[in-house]
Write a protein that holds these residues in place. Structure first.
Motif, PDB file in Angstrom:
ATOM      1  N   GLY A 184      15.659  13.377   1.282  1.00  0.00           N
ATOM      2  CA  GLY A 184      15.354  13.676  -0.118  1.00  0.00           C
ATOM      3  C   GLY A 184      14.704  12.526  -0.866  1.00  0.00           C
ATOM      4  N   TYR A 185      14.729  11.319  -0.310  1.00  0.00           N
ATOM      5  CA  TYR A 185      14.129  10.172  -0.978  1.00  0.00           C
ATOM      6  C   TYR A 185      12.620  10.235  -0.839  1.00  0.00           C
ATOM      7  CZ  TYR A 185      18.785   8.163  -1.299  1.00  0.00           C
ATOM      8  OH  TYR A 185      20.095   7.931  -1.591  1.00  0.00           O
ATOM      9  N   GLU A 186      11.938   9.677  -1.841  1.00  0.00           N
ATOM     10  CA  GLU A 186      10.480   9.665  -1.828  1.00  0.00           C
ATOM     11  C   GLU A 186       9.972   8.241  -1.882  1.00  0.00           C
ATOM     12  OE1 GLU A 186       9.126  12.154  -5.028  1.00  0.00           O
ATOM     13  OE2 GLU A 186      10.074  13.937  -4.169  1.00  0.00           O
ATOM     14  N   VAL A 199       5.238  10.375   0.393  1.00  0.00           N
ATOM     15  CA  VAL A 199       6.020  11.152   1.358  1.00  0.00           C
ATOM     16  C   VAL A 199       7.450  11.368   0.867  1.00  0.00           C
ATOM     17  CG1 VAL A 199       4.693  10.389   3.378  1.00  0.00           C
ATOM     18  CG2 VAL A 199       6.698   9.084   2.657  1.00  0.00           C
ATOM     19  N   ARG A 200       8.097  12.357   1.481  1.00  0.00           N
ATOM     20  CA  ARG A 200       9.517  12.632   1.229  1.00  0.00           C
ATOM     21  C   ARG A 200      10.211  12.572   2.585  1.00  0.00           C
ATOM     22  NH1 ARG A 200       8.909  17.329  -0.772  1.00  0.00           N
ATOM     23  NH2 ARG A 200       8.765  16.627  -2.908  1.00  0.00           N
ATOM     24  N   ILE A 201      11.385  11.965   2.618  1.00  0.00           N
ATOM     25  CA  ILE A 201      12.169  11.901   3.852  1.00  0.00           C
ATOM     26  C   ILE A 201      12.966  13.199   3.947  1.00  0.00           C
ATOM     27  CG2 ILE A 201      13.954  10.618   5.090  1.00  0.00           C
ATOM     28  CD1 ILE A 201      12.979   8.123   3.444  1.00  0.00           C
ATOM     29  N   ILE A 202      12.847  13.899   5.085  1.00  0.00           N
ATOM     30  CA  ILE A 202      13.449  15.238   5.207  1.00  0.00           C
ATOM     31  C   ILE A 202      14.651  15.289   6.143  1.00  0.00           C
ATOM     32  CG2 ILE A 202      11.373  16.493   4.535  1.00  0.00           C
ATOM     33  CD1 ILE A 202      10.809  16.935   7.540  1.00  0.00           C
ATOM     34  N   GLY A 203      15.108  14.110   6.596  1.00  0.00           N
ATOM     35  CA  GLY A 203      16.288  14.104   7.460  1.00  0.00           C
ATOM     36  C   GLY A 203      16.892  12.721   7.523  1.00  0.00           C
ATOM     37  N   GLY A 204      18.086  12.633   8.076  1.00  0.00           N
ATOM     38  CA  GLY A 204      18.737  11.335   8.222  1.00  0.00           C
ATOM     39  C   GLY A 204      19.473  10.908   6.967  1.00  0.00           C
ATOM     40  N   ASP A 205      19.878   9.639   6.958  1.00  0.00           N
ATOM     41  CA  ASP A 205      20.683   9.102   5.856  1.00  0.00           C
ATOM     42  C   ASP A 205      19.980   9.144   4.503  1.00  0.00           C
ATOM     43  OD1 ASP A 205      22.608   8.532   7.714  1.00  0.00           O
ATOM     44  OD2 ASP A 205      22.130   6.398   7.851  1.00  0.00           O
ATOM     45  N   ARG A 233       5.784   2.058   7.395  1.00  0.00           N
ATOM     46  CA  ARG A 233       7.129   2.203   6.827  1.00  0.00           C
ATOM     47  C   ARG A 233       7.041   2.961   5.508  1.00  0.00           C
ATOM     48  NH1 ARG A 233      10.903  -2.370   8.428  1.00  0.00           N
ATOM     49  NH2 ARG A 233      10.220  -2.816  10.532  1.00  0.00           N
ATOM     50  N   VAL A 234       8.170   3.554   5.119  1.00  0.00           N
ATOM     51  CA  VAL A 234       8.251   4.176   3.802  1.00  0.00           C
ATOM     52  C   VAL A 234       8.668   3.077   2.826  1.00  0.00           C
ATOM     53  CG1 VAL A 234       9.425   5.867   2.344  1.00  0.00           C
ATOM     54  CG2 VAL A 234       8.823   6.464   4.699  1.00  0.00           C
ATOM     55  N   VAL A 235       7.879   2.924   1.769  1.00  0.00           N
ATOM     56  CA  VAL A 235       8.134   1.884   0.770  1.00  0.00           C
ATOM     57  C   VAL A 235       8.606   2.537  -0.525  1.00  0.00           C
ATOM     58  CG1 VAL A 235       7.061   0.077  -0.645  1.00  0.00           C
ATOM     59  CG2 VAL A 235       6.434   0.312   1.768  1.00  0.00           C
ATOM     60  N   ILE A 236       9.708   2.040  -1.047  1.00  0.00           N
ATOM     61  CA  ILE A 236      10.199   2.455  -2.361  1.00  0.00           C
ATOM     62  C   ILE A 236       9.880   1.312  -3.309  1.00  0.00           C
ATOM     63  CG2 ILE A 236      12.252   2.974  -3.730  1.00  0.00           C
ATOM     64  CD1 ILE A 236      13.504   4.200  -1.236  1.00  0.00           C
TER      65      ILE A 236
END
Length: 178
Positions: A137-139, A128-134, A152-155
């Motif tokens: 653009g992070y994946e 996934v890609r984060i499209i809003g908030g702080d 949760r989104v895991v990096i």
């Protein structure tokens, strides 16, 4: 430094709990480095204090050219390269991946959950890609993680460490089509 060398992020170990000592030394020499940290409550003499501690003892990321890092390493036997067991090569983290990791881990957010790579199965999740908030653009990988009620989104950094971000609203996440 030879002209063919490029700056890279090396994953390293500072053995015998010398991570903060090595960090101080690298800082004095102007060499970029990063130790993922978090706040922890510790009791000393009957008083509780909130202190900043390394997430994984002895883990330090160093951004340098190979020859410069080797020079530092030769003078500090406690600093060791992390080696990828699959291919025997030094672990080098791509700049963009490291930038995202530092941006998230550097917030010291108490809602971050850190894992060793074998504690999370990233193959079960979706990219996934984060499209809003702080963190726009992070994946990362969207999965259910141990210790959290929701997904949760895991990096993840190449078999070294994985970090689950705070709960994100579903409308801030978009699936990346492979």
């Amino acid at each position: 430094m030879s002209s063919s060398e490029q700056m890279q992020w090396f994953a390293m170990r500072a053995t015998y709990r010398r991570g903060m000592q090595i960090k101080e030394l690298l800082d004095k020499q102007g060499i970029s480095n990063f130790i993922p940290m978090r706040y922890e409550m510790q009791e000393k003499n009957g008083r509780k204090r909130r202190i900043l501690v390394p997430v994984i003892r002895d883990l330090i990321f160093v951004r340098a050219v190979q020859s410069e890092l080797q020079w530092v390493k030769d003078r500090n036997p406690y600093l060791q390269y992390m080696i990828d067991v699959r291919n025997g090569q030094k672990i080098i983290v791509p700049d963009e991946q490291m930038r995202q990791f530092i941006a998230v881990a550097g917030t010291y957010d108490e809602h971050l959950i850190f894992f060793s790579p074998d504690e999370v199965n990233l193959r079960k999740g979706m990219k996934v890609r984060i499209i809003g908030g702080d963190f726009k653009g992070y994946e990362g990988i969207f999965i259910k993680v141990k210790g959290a009620r929701d997904r949760r989104v895991v990096i993840s950094l190449q078999g070294i460490i994985a970090m689950a971000m705070a709960t994100l609203s579903p409308d801030l996440v978009e699936v990346i089509k492979e």
